[in-house]
Design an enzyme around this catalytic site. Structure first.
Site, short mmCIF file in Angstrom:
data_model
loop_
_atom_site.label_atom_id
_atom_site.label_comp_id
_atom_site.label_asym_id
_atom_site.label_seq_id
_atom_site.Cartn_x
_atom_site.Cartn_y
_atom_site.Cartn_z
N HIS A 72 13.50 -18.11 -11.17
CA HIS A 72 13.66 -17.46 -9.88
C HIS A 72 12.39 -17.64 -9.05
O HIS A 72 11.28 -17.44 -9.55
CB HIS A 72 13.92 -15.96 -10.05
CG HIS A 72 15.30 -15.64 -10.54
ND1 HIS A 72 15.81 -14.37 -10.57
CD2 HIS A 72 16.29 -16.45 -11.02
CE1 HIS A 72 17.05 -14.40 -11.04
NE2 HIS A 72 17.35 -15.65 -11.32
N TYR A 200 16.52 -5.58 -5.24
CA TYR A 200 16.02 -4.22 -5.38
C TYR A 200 16.44 -3.45 -4.13
O TYR A 200 16.04 -3.80 -3.02
CB TYR A 200 14.50 -4.20 -5.49
CG TYR A 200 13.93 -4.75 -6.77
CD1 TYR A 200 13.52 -3.90 -7.79
CD2 TYR A 200 13.77 -6.12 -6.96
CE1 TYR A 200 12.97 -4.39 -8.97
CE2 TYR A 200 13.24 -6.63 -8.14
CZ TYR A 200 12.84 -5.75 -9.14
OH TYR A 200 12.30 -6.24 -10.31
N PRO A 293 10.31 0.43 -15.79
CA PRO A 293 10.80 -0.95 -15.74
C PRO A 293 10.87 -1.56 -14.35
O PRO A 293 11.18 -2.75 -14.23
CB PRO A 293 12.20 -0.84 -16.36
CG PRO A 293 12.62 0.57 -16.10
CD PRO A 293 11.37 1.38 -16.18
N LYS A 297 7.26 -5.32 -16.22
CA LYS A 297 5.99 -5.64 -16.86
C LYS A 297 5.95 -5.41 -18.36
O LYS A 297 5.01 -5.82 -19.03
CB LYS A 297 4.86 -4.82 -16.22
CG LYS A 297 4.58 -5.18 -14.78
CD LYS A 297 4.19 -6.62 -14.64
CE LYS A 297 4.22 -7.12 -13.22
NZ LYS A 297 4.36 -8.57 -13.13
N TYR A 385 3.92 -9.45 -9.06
CA TYR A 385 5.22 -9.61 -9.66
C TYR A 385 5.26 -10.83 -10.60
O TYR A 385 5.81 -10.76 -11.70
CB TYR A 385 6.28 -9.75 -8.57
CG TYR A 385 7.70 -9.53 -9.05
CD1 TYR A 385 8.25 -8.25 -9.06
CD2 TYR A 385 8.48 -10.58 -9.49
CE1 TYR A 385 9.53 -8.02 -9.50
CE2 TYR A 385 9.78 -10.37 -9.94
CZ TYR A 385 10.30 -9.09 -9.95
OH TYR A 385 11.59 -8.87 -10.39
#
Length: 393
Positions: A72, A200, A293, A297, A385
């Site tokens: 991704h 998200y 979550p 990580k 990220y």
């Protein structure tokens, strides 16, 4: 029995440590309380940072990962009924990979067994001894026989509920923790993903996340109460809630329905112990820290711990002394706290907090707008990220 490094726990941390030590010519024995089937079928996180992908590839574990994993290059933040893409690769030159933690575990177990090195499942009555000495011991029962394992070092990789952290005397560790006032209701569904990248969503009804395990398995989450009864959530109710939280301003939802294969509630908490070492016992992964979550990580932090610990152990066995082992906790904790900060920030940014006043609601939306409209803010999110550079001491 005698070995150089005794490893408690056959999750990603313990298995990867054994793999790296084997490549460096260092002997280890892995002890695991659960069965091989249980360990390989545990459904956990599925997003790997670029650095995690790199270390698995460099150490010969990348074939199936690159064949079956889903790379991704971005994520979507959705709020006020609009989606905003964060171009991870364009901003950082790095990617993330969707590849289930249980698949990483399967690859590591296969590699360990191919090496013919000790990996003991269904071990009982594990106890640690003489941690302050130069020769700590592990006692355990396996196959009905009581065994004592003498080691130079013990690696506690047995998770949050394991015995290793509890073996450290009271008062030695300082504990930092936070319990969040919500949880995630997660499902695994035989359905196509909502998008080719993660979504998200911040919604007035609560947070939602649309992700995947493969091109035919969708993994979705919705914010719920910590005490939520899964039985109260029918399939129809779950799909309706996902559609509502993911819908755009015209009411269109990207969620694709299918048979729900699994349901479960995941608690949201932050937890860190300092130091991550006592004598010759070194804690790694969930045994030392837990992150919510939201920032993806958990397993990546465990891998980062293990890279630092493996390099320190290699230096020790190459006759370069204890300096890197002595620095292990401080080195690992620098990354741990940065990951805690990012996970806390993502969680605070995207979830509904009951009792929040209208001012806080507006500030949350302003923060999201800023992140998506500012190149500097987008870069900050992106570099955290995909994974910050590794600190090795």
């Amino acid at each position: 029995m005698r070995t150089q490094v005794g490893i408690v726990g056959a999750g990603p941390a313990g298995l990867l440590l054994a793999h790296l030590l084997h490549r460096a010519g260092i002997e280890s024995v892995i002890l695991e309380a659960k069965s091989r089937q249980h360990v390989e079928e545990r459904i956990r996180a599925g997003l790997l940072e670029q650095g995690t992908v790199d270390i698995l590839t460099e150490t010969g574990l990348g074939d199936r990962l690159h064949r079956e994993g889903l790379p991704h290059e971005g994520i979507e933040l959705r709020f006020d009924g609009q989606g905003h893409r964060i171009d991870l690769h364009g901003l950082t030159g790095r990617r993330v990979m969707i590849y289930g933690q249980q698949e990483v575990v399967k690859d590591l177990i296969a590699a360990r067994l191919a090496q013919g090195r000790p990996l003991l499942f269904e071990v009982e009555e594990v106890a640690l001894h003489d941690l302050d000495s130069d020769c700590p011991r592990i006692t355990f029962r396996h196959g009905g026989a009581e065994t004592m394992l003498h080691c130079d070092v013990i690696a506690g990789c047995d998770g949050f509920h394991g015995i290793c952290r509890e073996a450290i005397p009271a008062g030695v560790l300082k504990i930092y923790e936070r319990a969040y006032p919500f949880a995630w209701l997660g499902i695994l569904a035989a359905a196509p993903p909502a998008s080719h990248e993660l979504i998200y969503a911040r919604h007035e009804r609560g947070f939602a996340l649309a992700t995947m395990r493969s091109n035919t398995l969708a993994r979705h989450y919705i914010q719920c109460r910590p005490e939520e009864d899964v039985a109260a959530w029918s399939d129809d109710r779950i799909w309706a809630e996902l559609h509502a939280r993911m819908a755009d301003r015209d009411g269109h939802s990207p969620i694709k329905e299918g048979p729900i294969l699994q349901k479960g509630v995941t608690a949201m908490r932050s937890f860190v112990v300092e130091p991550m070492r006592h004598g010759r016992l070194f804690l790694a992964g969930d045994a030392a820290h837990i992150v919510p979550p939201t920032g993806a990580k958990g397993m990546n932090l465990a891998v980062a711990d293990i890279i630092v610990l493996a390099r320190a152990l290699e230096a020790f066995y190459r006759g370069r002394g204890m300096a890197l082992l002595d620095a292990y906790s401080a080195t690992a904790l620098r990354r741990v706290w940065k990951a805690q900060r990012f996970s806390w920030w993502m969680t605070s940014l995207l979830h509904r907090f009951d009792g929040a006043d209208p001012f806080e609601h507006k500030v949350q939306l302003a923060e999201l707008d800023y992140v998506c409209s500012s190149a500097a803010a987008s870069l900050t999110l992106a570099e955290n990220y995909v994974g910050l550079p590794l600190e090795t001491g």
